[in-house]
Scaffold this active site. Structure first.
Site, PDB file in Angstrom:
ATOM      1  N   SER A 244      -0.480   5.850  -1.512  1.00 23.06           N
ATOM      2  CA  SER A 244      -0.919   4.490  -1.756  1.00 23.06           C
ATOM      3  C   SER A 244      -1.732   4.002  -0.491  1.00 23.06           C
ATOM      4  O   SER A 244      -1.605   4.467   0.601  1.00 23.06           O
ATOM      5  CB  SER A 244       0.164   3.618  -1.913  1.00 23.06           C
ATOM      6  OG  SER A 244       1.096   3.624  -0.915  1.00 23.06           O
ATOM      7  N   ASP A 245      -2.479   2.894  -0.713  1.00 24.56           N
ATOM      8  CA  ASP A 245      -3.022   2.309   0.175  1.00 24.56           C
ATOM      9  C   ASP A 245      -1.793   1.487   0.974  1.00 24.56           C
ATOM     10  O   ASP A 245      -0.915   1.279   0.373  1.00 24.56           O
ATOM     11  CB  ASP A 245      -4.311   1.277  -0.114  1.00 24.56           C
ATOM     12  CG  ASP A 245      -5.185   0.903   0.874  1.00 24.56           C
ATOM     13  OD1 ASP A 245      -4.892   1.264   2.280  1.00 24.56           O
ATOM     14  OD2 ASP A 245      -6.373   0.587   0.551  1.00 24.56           O
ATOM     15  N   PHE A 246      -2.010   1.191   2.203  1.00 22.23           N
ATOM     16  CA  PHE A 246      -0.886   0.889   3.146  1.00 22.23           C
ATOM     17  C   PHE A 246      -0.294  -0.381   2.774  1.00 22.23           C
ATOM     18  O   PHE A 246      -0.969  -1.554   2.268  1.00 22.23           O
ATOM     19  CB  PHE A 246      -1.230   0.803   4.608  1.00 22.23           C
ATOM     20  CG  PHE A 246      -1.567   2.035   5.121  1.00 22.23           C
ATOM     21  CD1 PHE A 246      -1.792   3.114   4.536  1.00 22.23           C
ATOM     22  CD2 PHE A 246      -1.661   2.121   6.475  1.00 22.23           C
ATOM     23  CE1 PHE A 246      -1.847   4.514   4.962  1.00 22.23           C
ATOM     24  CE2 PHE A 246      -2.035   3.466   7.248  1.00 22.23           C
ATOM     25  CZ  PHE A 246      -2.090   4.479   6.515  1.00 22.23           C
TER      26      PHE A 246
END
Length: 323
Positions: A244-246
């Site tokens: 995932s993006d952060f």
């Protein structure tokens, strides 16, 4: 390139045997980032910039599965004082794929010297919105061009046995509203304009994909069964893992896990104990957890064991890379 898809798949049986020995908790731990927002704030307070050291996720010391150690980009390895290459847009203007592959190799060598094993800097978004503040992070505005340049960077980075992570999958082309914008596209536009360059990079062997924050057709990309399960892992037969993006790339435990998210980065907010509980309650199948764990273990073992070189820190910002 040693870490081809065929080579990585040769680790499948071994990865399965390792995962069979794991508890549910250990398998879910493989899917979990280990850096909190507090850690990031403390780093900055101590004078260290974002991603000054590789960010870890997962790993299993008992069974010999290495941690995933994330290193951002795209102007080079973010860690320490690494070589700073021109922005991707400037490199894209050359349309020199041989040069981009050489840059990828240099970045891969520096990441290994920093102790990392994944480069999260293969940014291949198509900048539809002219106000996108990060448009310089991608190569241009034409799908074939982006696909060719991104594939070259993938090949170069992975030549040095560093996992190349392509991002942000998909339809990401704005910054301020990226958490709430809902993108729609007809099927032809989707396939010919927005997904074709991602497929090029998958076909070039990219072993990891980062999801986008935005929604596509009403679903967050990190929870998007159509994008992650049906297209990426189904139609394109992707063998690696999705991260995932952060922090806000995952917003729902059950939706994200069932849709094909493999690792929540860079801190665990929705996986971890919440995911273990969801499995025990029958909301997420253990088969889905096993699939994620096998993908993670297989990829990390393949890249780690292919890496048979010494990595001196002397390579970081060395004369050859700067030139």
């Amino acid at each position: 390139m040693k870490c081809t898809k065929e080579y990585r798949l040769s680790y499948t049986d071994r990865a399965k045997k390792i995962v069979e020995k794991m508890t549910l908790e250990e398998k879910v731990y493989l899917m979990s980032g280990k850096v909190s927002l507090k850690d990031l704030i403390n780093d900055e307070a101590n004078g260290n910039h974002y991603n000054y050291v590789p960010y870890p996720a997962g790993g299993n010391e008992r069974l010999g599965v290495p941690e995933m150690k994330f290193c951002d980009g795209p102007r080079g390895a973010v860690q320490g004082n690494s070589t700073c290459f021109p922005v991707s847009m400037a490199r894209g203007a050359t349309f020199d794929t041989d040069l981009e592959e050489r840059i990828g190799r240099a970045i891969g060598r520096e990441i290994r010297a920093h102790g990392g094993n994944l480069f999260g800097g293969v940014c291949i978004n198509l900048p539809y919105n002219p106000g996108w503040g990060r448009s310089q992070e991608t190569y241009g505005e034409e799908s074939f061009h982006i696909g060719q340049m991104g594939s070259a960077l993938v090949r170069g980075v992975q030549e040095e046995n560093v996992i190349a992570c392509i991002k942000h999958f998909a339809f990401n082309s704005m910054e301020r509203s990226r958490f709430k914008v809902n993108v729609t596209a007809d099927k032809r536009t989707e396939r010919e304009v927005y997904l074709s360059h991602f497929k090029d990079c998958i076909d070039a062997g990219a072993a990891s994909v980062m999801s986008a924050y935005n929604l596509y057709q009403g679903k967050h990309c990190g929870h998007n069964d159509y994008l992650l399960n049906k297209v990426l892992k189904g139609e394109w037969d992707f063998d690696g893992f999705v991260i995932s993006d952060f922090f806000l790339g995952v917003r729902d435990t059950v939706e994200a896990a069932n849709a094909g998210m493999d690792i929540e980065m860079c801190h665990t907010l929705y996986f971890g104990d919440k995911l273990i509980k969801a499995v025990k309650e029958g909301k997420v199948s253990e088969d889905r957890i096993n699939d994620a764990a096998i993908r993670i273990a297989r990829t990390l073992l393949a890249f780690t064991e292919a890496d048979d070189k010494e990595h001196s820190k002397d390579v970081i910002s060395c004369k050859e890379h700067i030139e």
